[in-house]
Design a protein around this motif. Structure first.
Motif, short mmCIF file in Angstrom:
data_model
loop_
_atom_site.label_atom_id
_atom_site.label_comp_id
_atom_site.label_asym_id
_atom_site.label_seq_id
_atom_site.Cartn_x
_atom_site.Cartn_y
_atom_site.Cartn_z
N GLY A 200 0.81 -1.21 0.00
CA GLY A 200 0.00 0.00 0.00
C GLY A 200 0.84 1.26 0.00
N ILE A 201 2.16 1.12 -0.09
CA ILE A 201 3.07 2.27 -0.10
C ILE A 201 3.35 2.67 -1.55
CG2 ILE A 201 5.38 3.11 0.49
CD1 ILE A 201 5.31 1.07 2.83
N LYS A 202 2.93 3.87 -1.92
CA LYS A 202 3.13 4.35 -3.29
C LYS A 202 4.31 5.33 -3.38
CE LYS A 202 -0.58 2.11 -4.44
NZ LYS A 202 -0.45 0.81 -5.16
N ASN A 203 4.73 5.86 -2.22
CA ASN A 203 5.80 6.85 -2.22
C ASN A 203 7.15 6.16 -2.39
OD1 ASN A 203 6.82 9.49 -2.00
ND2 ASN A 203 7.16 9.29 0.20
N MET A 204 7.80 6.38 -3.52
CA MET A 204 9.05 5.68 -3.82
C MET A 204 9.88 6.50 -4.79
SD MET A 204 7.92 2.90 -6.64
CE MET A 204 9.01 3.54 -7.88
N MET A 205 11.17 6.21 -4.79
CA MET A 205 12.09 6.75 -5.79
C MET A 205 12.99 5.62 -6.27
SD MET A 205 13.27 10.59 -4.61
CE MET A 205 14.20 10.05 -3.18
N ILE A 206 13.53 5.79 -7.46
CA ILE A 206 14.46 4.81 -8.02
C ILE A 206 15.80 5.49 -8.26
CG2 ILE A 206 14.95 3.29 -9.98
CD1 ILE A 206 11.87 3.13 -10.37
N LEU A 207 16.86 4.91 -7.70
CA LEU A 207 18.20 5.45 -7.85
C LEU A 207 18.94 4.60 -8.87
CD1 LEU A 207 20.31 7.49 -6.80
CD2 LEU A 207 20.97 5.78 -5.10
N ASP A 208 19.28 5.20 -10.00
CA ASP A 208 19.97 4.46 -11.05
C ASP A 208 21.44 4.25 -10.72
OD1 ASP A 208 17.92 3.91 -12.87
OD2 ASP A 208 17.96 5.97 -13.62
N PHE A 209 22.07 3.31 -11.40
CA PHE A 209 23.47 2.96 -11.18
C PHE A 209 24.36 4.20 -11.34
CE2 PHE A 209 27.57 1.38 -12.87
CZ PHE A 209 27.95 0.59 -11.79
N GLU A 210 25.15 4.49 -10.31
CA GLU A 210 26.11 5.60 -10.27
C GLU A 210 25.45 6.98 -10.41
OE1 GLU A 210 29.20 4.72 -13.13
OE2 GLU A 210 30.22 3.40 -11.72
N GLN A 211 24.15 7.06 -10.14
CA GLN A 211 23.48 8.36 -10.10
C GLN A 211 24.08 9.19 -8.98
OE1 GLN A 211 19.20 8.07 -10.22
NE2 GLN A 211 18.92 10.00 -9.13
N GLU A 212 24.34 10.47 -9.21
CA GLU A 212 25.07 11.29 -8.24
C GLU A 212 24.21 12.29 -7.49
OE1 GLU A 212 28.54 13.00 -10.00
OE2 GLU A 212 29.52 11.06 -10.25
N SER A 213 22.93 12.34 -7.79
CA SER A 213 22.04 13.22 -7.03
C SER A 213 20.59 12.85 -7.34
CB SER A 213 22.27 14.70 -7.39
OG SER A 213 21.95 14.94 -8.75
N PHE A 214 19.71 13.24 -6.43
CA PHE A 214 18.28 13.13 -6.69
C PHE A 214 17.80 14.44 -7.30
CE2 PHE A 214 18.55 10.11 -3.03
CZ PHE A 214 18.06 8.98 -3.69
N ASP A 215 16.82 14.37 -8.16
CA ASP A 215 16.15 15.59 -8.60
C ASP A 215 15.56 16.27 -7.37
OD1 ASP A 215 14.73 17.18 -10.95
OD2 ASP A 215 13.20 16.72 -9.43
N GLN A 216 15.85 17.55 -7.18
CA GLN A 216 15.47 18.23 -5.94
C GLN A 216 13.96 18.27 -5.74
OE1 GLN A 216 17.65 18.89 -3.75
NE2 GLN A 216 16.66 20.22 -2.26
N GLU A 217 13.21 18.55 -6.78
CA GLU A 217 11.76 18.61 -6.64
C GLU A 217 11.19 17.23 -6.32
OE1 GLU A 217 9.80 20.45 -9.91
OE2 GLU A 217 10.84 22.37 -9.67
#
Length: 230
Positions: A200-217
């Protein structure tokens, strides 16, 4: 924008990339007055006569900031579970000391990324105090770091169900793509869908291989308290 004063980062398994994810979370929250905190660090090493946290050192070097000793409370040399490391080093861990350091940081920063040591059931004090006890003591929602490999459904759902049974809020899940050859067009998308449907948890993010930051928004949306929780 309404954020929690802190988020506790735990992993579903070892080698999940929890420190790397915490580092990128700090990178984002530092732009809005946030900080990072590692209450208990095993595997600390000595440099210039002082004990250094390898996780704090990595986080600071990655973000090109000076090493900050206020980001840890207990530094333990043995690279083992905190309870055993404390016993070997003859250090008595006091949860109230951790809480006091946490409260001091809360007064000075908008929000805090708290990185645990290992998973939910890791002992901090043998037979007395576990990682889940620390989460409850600090009263923070959990950010769960999961890989998106075979087995992730079982590991993730077991952790989520434990958290729910303990009355601990799950802020969201970060799926960490820790291997270069992952293909999210196949079973990985189905992993995510199954976990969302079951938990029931919809809040998620995906971190790609060697990604160096999250999109701030995207990060702020992920961290925001839902309307009913404000």
């Amino acid at each position: 924008m309404k954020l929690s004063k802190g988020y506790f980062v735990i992993g579903t398994d070892t080698g999940i990339g929890k420190t790397y994810v915490s580092t990128l979370l700090f990178k984002g929250v530092s732009k809005i007055g946030g900080t990072y905190y590692k209450p208990v660090q095993s595997g600390a090493f000595e440099m210039f006569g002082k004990l250094i946290s390898p996780d704090v050192e990595f986080m600071c070097e990655f973000n090109k900031i000076p090493y900050n000793s206020e980001m840890t409370t207990y530094l333990l040399k043995p690279e083992v579970s905190p309870h055993l490391a404390a016993e070997i080093d003859e250090v008595e861990i006091d949860p109230e000391k951790i809480k006091n350091d946490w409260l001091e940081l809360k007064e000075r920063y908008s929000t805090i990324i708290v990185e645990g040591a290992g998973g939910l059931y890791v002992p901090i004090i043998r037979n007395r105090f576990y990682m889940y006890d620390l989460i409850k003591l600090l009263e923070t929602p959990v950010i769960l770091v999961s890989s998106n490999r075979v087995g992730t459904i079982n590991h993730t759902m077991m952790t989520i169900n434990c958290l729910k049974n303990m009355g601990i809020k799950v802020q969201g899940i970060i799926f960490n793509k820790i291997e270069k050859n992952f293909d999210r067009t196949g079973y990985e998308n189905d992993n995510i869908k199954v976990i969302q449907d079951m938990s029931g948890i919809k809040n998620m993010m995906i971190l790609d291989f060697e990604q160096e930051s999250f999109d701030q928004e995207e990060l702020i949306r992920f961290l925001e308290l839902r309307e009913e929780e404000k």
